[in-house]
Write a protein that holds these residues in place. Structure first.
Motif, mmCIF file in Angstrom:
data_model
loop_
_atom_site.group_PDB
_atom_site.id
_atom_site.type_symbol
_atom_site.label_atom_id
_atom_site.label_comp_id
_atom_site.label_asym_id
_atom_site.label_seq_id
_atom_site.Cartn_x
_atom_site.Cartn_y
_atom_site.Cartn_z
ATOM 1 N N MET A 156 -20.712 15.954 79.423
ATOM 2 C CA MET A 156 -21.122 14.662 79.254
ATOM 3 C C MET A 156 -21.524 14.389 77.855
ATOM 4 S SD MET A 156 -24.127 12.799 81.297
ATOM 5 C CE MET A 156 -23.182 12.974 82.772
ATOM 6 N N GLU A 170 -27.619 1.952 79.092
ATOM 7 C CA GLU A 170 -27.817 2.679 80.287
ATOM 8 C C GLU A 170 -26.857 1.587 81.348
ATOM 9 O OE1 GLU A 170 -31.888 4.786 79.709
ATOM 10 O OE2 GLU A 170 -31.892 2.994 80.538
ATOM 11 N N MET A 197 -23.536 3.311 83.490
ATOM 12 C CA MET A 197 -23.588 3.332 84.917
ATOM 13 C C MET A 197 -22.600 2.431 85.432
ATOM 14 S SD MET A 197 -26.947 2.509 87.438
ATOM 15 C CE MET A 197 -27.868 3.816 86.461
ATOM 16 N N ASP A 233 -18.728 8.972 80.991
ATOM 17 C CA ASP A 233 -19.381 10.406 80.889
ATOM 18 C C ASP A 233 -20.322 10.445 79.664
ATOM 19 O OD1 ASP A 233 -19.618 13.006 81.707
ATOM 20 O OD2 ASP A 233 -17.973 13.700 80.951
ATOM 21 N N GLU A 267 -24.768 10.105 78.571
ATOM 22 C CA GLU A 267 -26.095 9.764 78.958
ATOM 23 C C GLU A 267 -27.000 9.810 77.516
ATOM 24 O OE1 GLU A 267 -29.050 12.561 81.672
ATOM 25 O OE2 GLU A 267 -27.685 13.484 80.565
#
Length: 242
Positions: free
Chosen positions: A1, A22, A26, A31, A33
């Motif tokens: 990730m 975000e 989503m 992949d 964060e």
């Protein structure tokens, strides 16, 4: 990730940027964060030191630190992560030229003056990074050549027209669709890294056959898709299969 770091000293703008990122990753199931977000560049650097591998960095340029603006922060990031994705976000459109002064390769430079446009540009950057990550999972699609501990050439093979021995001793010139890069190497070392569609057409040239537009067997000139000329020897041009 892929870890994402945000450094923006305006809290409202930082939270807005976080939401843009975000929500989109989503929605698209990327992949990636967000692992850290702060207005303090020293805190961001500390967290980056804890990470390993490549990252994505959204950096405000006008940080309220006398000795560490966004460009300086980017330089420090580059010392650790030579291939990471850096995106500058700022109100100062006139400062774009400093990316060259600081020798920091940036993926994008987003101006904050229009919120809707900022959101779309952030989404575009995320799409671009996701696609590059997918491409990198197939290493054959990229030419990667380490110059030193801090600098790596990482060029998409499709964007390479040909390599040429430089007039400067022990150097090779990469001719790309969008840029030229001169670096210390021997042509035989470059040739070892690459296979089809690259072909050693001359003692001084290694060509990407997929980017040849015209072959003149009489003169030995290979005209590339952008009009540049690559030379081929009479012997090797006969053995070239397109």
């Amino acid at each position: 990730m892929l870890p994402i770091f945000i450094c923006e000293d305006n809290r409202i703008q930082r939270e807005r940027l976080k939401k843009y990122v975000e929500d989109f990753i989503m929605l698209e199931h990327f992949d990636m964060e967000i692992v850290f977000s702060s207005g303090d560049p020293y805190e961001v650097l500390e967290e980056i030191e804890k990470s390993s591998g490549m990252g994505l960095y959204f950096l405000d340029i006008d940080l309220q630190q006398p000795d560490l603006n966004g460009f300086e922060l980017a330089k420090k990031i580059r010392e650790k992560d030579s291939r990471g994705f850096i995106i500058f976000i700022t109100t100062h459109a006139e400062l774009t030229y400093l990316t060259f002064t600081y020798k920091v390769e940036a993926l994008d430079y987003i101006i904050k003056d229009n919120l809707n446009e900022v959101q779309e540009r952030v989404h575009d950057c995320l799409r671009s990074v996701q696609q590059r990550m997918l491409d990198e999972r197939d290493p054959d699609k990229y030419f990667t050549f380490r110059l030193n501990d801090k600098k790596v050439i990482h060029e998409k093979q499709d964007d390479i027209l040909f390599f040429e021995t430089s007039t400067k001793s022990h150097k090779v010139v990469l001719h790309g669709k969008n840029r030229q890069i001169e670096f210390y190497a021997k042509m035989r070392d470059v040739e070892k890294i690459l296979d089809e569609p690259f072909y050693r057409c001359h003692r001084s040239f290694l060509v990407n056959k997929n980017n040849i537009n015209v072959v003149d067997r009489a003169t030995g000139e290979l005209t590339m898709t952008n009009g540049e000329i690559c030379m081929a020897s009479s012997k090797l041009i006969r053995g070239m299969k397109l």
